[in-house]
Write an enzyme that holds these catalytic residues in place. Structure first.
Site, PDB file in Angstrom:
ATOM      1  N   GLY A   1       0.837  -1.193   0.000  1.00 44.96           N
ATOM      2  CA  GLY A   1       0.000   0.000   0.000  1.00 44.96           C
ATOM      3  C   GLY A   1       0.866   1.234   0.000  1.00 44.96           C
TER       4      GLY A   1
ATOM      5  N   GLN B   1       2.868   9.918   1.364  1.00 46.83           N
ATOM      6  CA  GLN B   1       4.206   9.326   1.533  1.00 46.83           C
ATOM      7  C   GLN B   1       5.185   9.738   0.444  1.00 46.83           C
ATOM      8  OE1 GLN B   1       2.360   5.240   2.154  1.00 46.83           O
ATOM      9  NE2 GLN B   1       4.253   5.040   3.293  1.00 46.83           N
TER      10      GLN B   1
ATOM     11  N   CYS C   1       5.604  -0.265   7.459  1.00 47.66           N
ATOM     12  CA  CYS C   1       5.283   0.929   6.681  1.00 47.66           C
ATOM     13  C   CYS C   1       6.526   1.318   5.883  1.00 47.66           C
ATOM     14  CB  CYS C   1       4.894   2.057   7.629  1.00 47.66           C
ATOM     15  SG  CYS C   1       4.498   3.604   6.793  1.00 47.66           S
ATOM     16  N   LEU C   2       6.326   1.648   4.615  1.00 47.44           N
ATOM     17  CA  LEU C   2       7.469   2.055   3.787  1.00 47.44           C
ATOM     18  C   LEU C   2       8.116   3.332   4.319  1.00 47.44           C
ATOM     19  CD1 LEU C   2       6.006   1.302   0.236  1.00 47.44           C
ATOM     20  CD2 LEU C   2       7.628  -0.067   1.555  1.00 47.44           C
TER      21      LEU C   2
ATOM     22  N   HIS D   1      -4.774   1.803   7.149  1.00 45.02           N
ATOM     23  CA  HIS D   1      -3.403   2.309   7.352  1.00 45.02           C
ATOM     24  C   HIS D   1      -3.130   3.467   6.382  1.00 45.02           C
ATOM     25  CE1 HIS D   1       1.124   1.409   7.893  1.00 45.02           C
ATOM     26  NE2 HIS D   1       1.084   2.231   6.851  1.00 45.02           N
ATOM     27  N   GLU D   2      -3.525   3.286   5.106  1.00 44.60           N
ATOM     28  CA  GLU D   2      -3.240   4.327   4.106  1.00 44.60           C
ATOM     29  C   GLU D   2      -4.104   5.569   4.317  1.00 44.60           C
ATOM     30  OE1 GLU D   2      -0.590   3.742   2.660  1.00 44.60           O
ATOM     31  OE2 GLU D   2      -0.535   1.576   2.901  1.00 44.60           O
TER      32      GLU D   2
ATOM     33  N   HIS E   1      -2.509   7.758   6.732  1.00 44.54           N
ATOM     34  CA  HIS E   1      -1.450   8.590   6.138  1.00 44.54           C
ATOM     35  C   HIS E   1      -2.033   9.896   5.596  1.00 44.54           C
ATOM     36  CE1 HIS E   1       2.263   6.319   6.302  1.00 44.54           C
ATOM     37  NE2 HIS E   1       1.741   5.255   5.738  1.00 44.54           N
TER      38      HIS E   1
HETATM   39 ZN    ZN Z   1       2.494   3.334   5.769  1.00 41.19          ZN
END
Ligand code: ZN
Length: 172
Positions: free
Chosen positions: A46, A51, A91-92, A133-134, A137
Site C-alpha cells: 500500500g 508518503q 510501513c514504507l 493504514h493508508e 497517512h
Molecule cells: Zn504506511
C-alpha cells in the site's frame, strides 16, 4: 513511469493532512501509475500520496503476491467498520519496523476510481487493514502513533541514527 521518493518518519511532511482531489484527469492517472510503480518497487502492499509528498487524498494498494489485485482509491471515506483485526504492520515510511496494531476487520468504503466514477467497496482482513493504514497517512497519522510514546521515540532515534551512518552523497 517514474519511481517516486518515499518520505521517512519522522519527516514532518508526513504529518500534513491531504486535501480532496478535485479533478480526475490524465495528469492524475499518470501520478497513479507512478504510485503503483513506486509501491511495487519498494516492495509494499500500500502507498498513500502523502508518503511521496503529494498531499492529495489518494492511495493505492495491492495485497496479492503477484500484482493481481491493484486498487486505487481517490477521496476514500470509510462508511462502516466492524470487527477487530490485530495485525503486525510495517510501513514504507518506517523501514525495518513491524508492530501489532488493532483495527477494524471489515470496512465499507466509498471512493472515486481512476475514471472519476463513484464506487463503494467492501474489504476484509489484510486489505481492510491496509486501506485503514493508508487513510491514516492521508490524515497525517502513522502506525507508530498507535504504539507507546517510549516505543515510538526509540524507533525515531534508531531511524535517525541509521540515516546518519549512511554515507553522505558526493557534493557536486
Ligand atoms: Zn504506511
Amino acid at each position: 513511469m517514474t519511481k517516486l521518493t518515499i518520505l521517512e518518519f519522522p519527516n514532518p511532511r508526513l504529518r500534513k493532512k491531504a486535501v480532496p482531489v478535485q479533478h480526475v484527469d490524465d495528469a492524475l492517472r499518470q501520478f497513479i501509475d507512478d504510485m503503483f510503480e513506486t509501491m511495487y518497487a519498494a516492495p509494499g502492499i500500500g502507498l498513500a500520496a502523502t508518503q511521496v509528498d503529494v498531499h492529495k487524498r489518494l492511495l493505492v494498494t495491492d495485497v496479492s503476491s503477484d500484482h493481481s489485485e491493484p486498487h486505487v482509491l481517490i477521496n476514500p471515506v470509510i462508511l462502516e467498520k466492524d470487527g477487530v483485526a490485530v495485525t503486525e504492520e510495517g510501513c514504507l515510511s518506517v523501514p525495518g519496523y513491524y508492530e501489532e496494531v488493532e483495527r477494524a476487520e471489515h470496512i465499507r468504503v466509498s471512493y472515486l476510481d481512476r475514471d472519476g466514477a463513484e464506487q463503494t467497496m467492501e474489504a476484509r482482513g489484510l486489505l481492510a487493514v491496509c486501506i485503514q493504514h493508508e487513510i491514516d497517512h492521508l490524515d497525517g497519522k502513522l502506525f507508530v502513533d498507535y504504539l507507546s510514546e517510549a516505543k515510538r521515540s526509540r524507533i525515531r532515534k534508531r531511524l535517525e541514527k541509521d540515516r546518519r551512518l549512511q554515507p553522505a552523497p558526493a557534493a557536486l
